[in-house]
Design a protein around this motif. Structure first.
Motif, PDB file in Angstrom:
ATOM      1  N   HIS A  44       0.847  -1.093  -0.195  1.00  0.00           N
ATOM      2  CA  HIS A  44       0.109  -0.008   0.116  1.00  0.00           C
ATOM      3  C   HIS A  44       0.885   1.255   0.052  1.00  0.00           C
ATOM      4  O   HIS A  44       0.220   2.269   0.097  1.00  0.00           O
ATOM      5  N   SER A  65       1.284   5.750  -8.516  1.00  0.00           N
ATOM      6  CA  SER A  65       0.486   5.484  -9.622  1.00  0.00           C
ATOM      7  C   SER A  65      -0.311   4.182  -9.183  1.00  0.00           C
ATOM      8  O   SER A  65      -1.347   4.155 -10.204  1.00  0.00           O
ATOM      9  N   HIS A  66      -0.275   3.556  -8.396  1.00  0.00           N
ATOM     10  CA  HIS A  66      -1.193   2.407  -8.032  1.00  0.00           C
ATOM     11  C   HIS A  66      -2.266   2.588  -6.927  1.00  0.00           C
ATOM     12  O   HIS A  66      -3.057   1.952  -6.450  1.00  0.00           O
ATOM     13  N   SER A  67      -2.141   4.068  -6.706  1.00  0.00           N
ATOM     14  CA  SER A  67      -3.311   4.353  -5.568  1.00  0.00           C
ATOM     15  C   SER A  67      -4.405   5.003  -6.244  1.00  0.00           C
ATOM     16  O   SER A  67      -4.188   5.595  -7.245  1.00  0.00           O
ATOM     17  N   LYS A  68      -5.636   4.923  -5.471  1.00  0.00           N
ATOM     18  CA  LYS A  68      -6.740   5.304  -6.099  1.00  0.00           C
ATOM     19  C   LYS A  68      -6.664   6.850  -6.022  1.00  0.00           C
ATOM     20  O   LYS A  68      -6.951   7.400  -7.118  1.00  0.00           O
ATOM     21  N   LEU A  69      -5.945   7.664  -5.115  1.00  0.00           N
ATOM     22  CA  LEU A  69      -5.971   8.988  -5.248  1.00  0.00           C
ATOM     23  C   LEU A  69      -5.065   9.551  -6.145  1.00  0.00           C
ATOM     24  O   LEU A  69      -4.858  10.892  -6.571  1.00  0.00           O
ATOM     25  N   ARG A  71      -3.682   7.581  -9.188  1.00  0.00           N
ATOM     26  CA  ARG A  71      -3.228   6.893 -10.327  1.00  0.00           C
ATOM     27  C   ARG A  71      -3.519   7.791 -11.626  1.00  0.00           C
ATOM     28  O   ARG A  71      -3.102   7.403 -12.742  1.00  0.00           O
ATOM     29  N   ASP A  72      -4.148   8.832 -11.668  1.00  0.00           N
ATOM     30  CA  ASP A  72      -4.586   9.523 -12.649  1.00  0.00           C
ATOM     31  C   ASP A  72      -3.667  10.728 -13.158  1.00  0.00           C
ATOM     32  O   ASP A  72      -3.714  11.428 -14.104  1.00  0.00           O
ATOM     33  N   ASN A  74       0.024  11.568 -12.166  1.00  0.00           N
ATOM     34  CA  ASN A  74       1.478  11.122 -11.634  1.00  0.00           C
ATOM     35  C   ASN A  74       2.571  10.912 -12.423  1.00  0.00           C
ATOM     36  O   ASN A  74       2.616  10.917 -13.680  1.00  0.00           O
TER      37      ASN A  74
END
Ligand code: NI
Length: 167
Positions: A44, A65-69, A71-72, A74
């Motif tokens: 995480h 880049s793998h987090s919900k907040l 990922r769009d 970065n």
């Protein structure tokens, strides 16, 4: 390359102001790889700074880049040697966590947009602009290099720090 143990509060190493890296030698490359391995192994995690694994040099890695907040918006994996914030704009309050403070989260206000300079793992000087969650993560990791935890940034320890559930 190796996953390292994460030091937790109140380990005194987390309060150390880290020293600048003067040469990007094999030893620094191995520290960089350890930081990446440790961040990936944590699953995480969106960033790790050298003092968290017991090394007081100014090196940190960030990957939102793998987090919900994040990922769009970065830059993917950022390896930052001697990072420095050149400009700050706006402000934003977000709930932060930290592997070195595993039982708590906290509301922290930071700049919304930052211009940051660092040396990458190939030794190139980079200047990038970051905003939103990535900017928050970068500021959080640079704080570690200056001996600061998010606990030092919350405005009120009584109302802005929260115990994590399910731990
Ligand atoms: Ni942290």
């Amino acid at each position: 390359m190796a996953v390292q143990e994460i030091l937790t509060y109140p380990d005194p190493l987390l309060k150390t102001i880290c020293a600048p890296v003067t040469e990007l030698n094999d030893d620094v490359q191995s520290l960089i790889q350890d930081l990446i391995d440790t961040m990936v192994a944590a699953g995480h995690s969106v960033g790790v700074a050298a003092p968290q694994i017991g090394d007081c040099r100014r090196v940190a890695v960030v990957n939102v880049s793998h987090s919900k907040l994040g990922r769009d918006n970065n830059h993917g994996l950022l390896v930052m040697v001697n990072p420095e914030i050149l400009e700050r704009e706006g402000c934003e309050t977000m709930r932060e966590g930290c592997m070195s403070v595993p039982d708590f989260t906290g509301n922290v206000t930071r700049a919304r947009n930052i211009l940051i300079q660092f040396t990458d793992r190939e030794g190139r000087d980079q200047v990038i602009r970051a905003d939103g969650f990535e900017a928050v993560a970068i500021q959080h990791e640079i704080d570690h290099l200056d001996g600061l935890l998010f606990l030092d940034r919350v405005s009120n320890l009584k109302t802005d720090v929260f115990r994590r559930k399910n731990r």
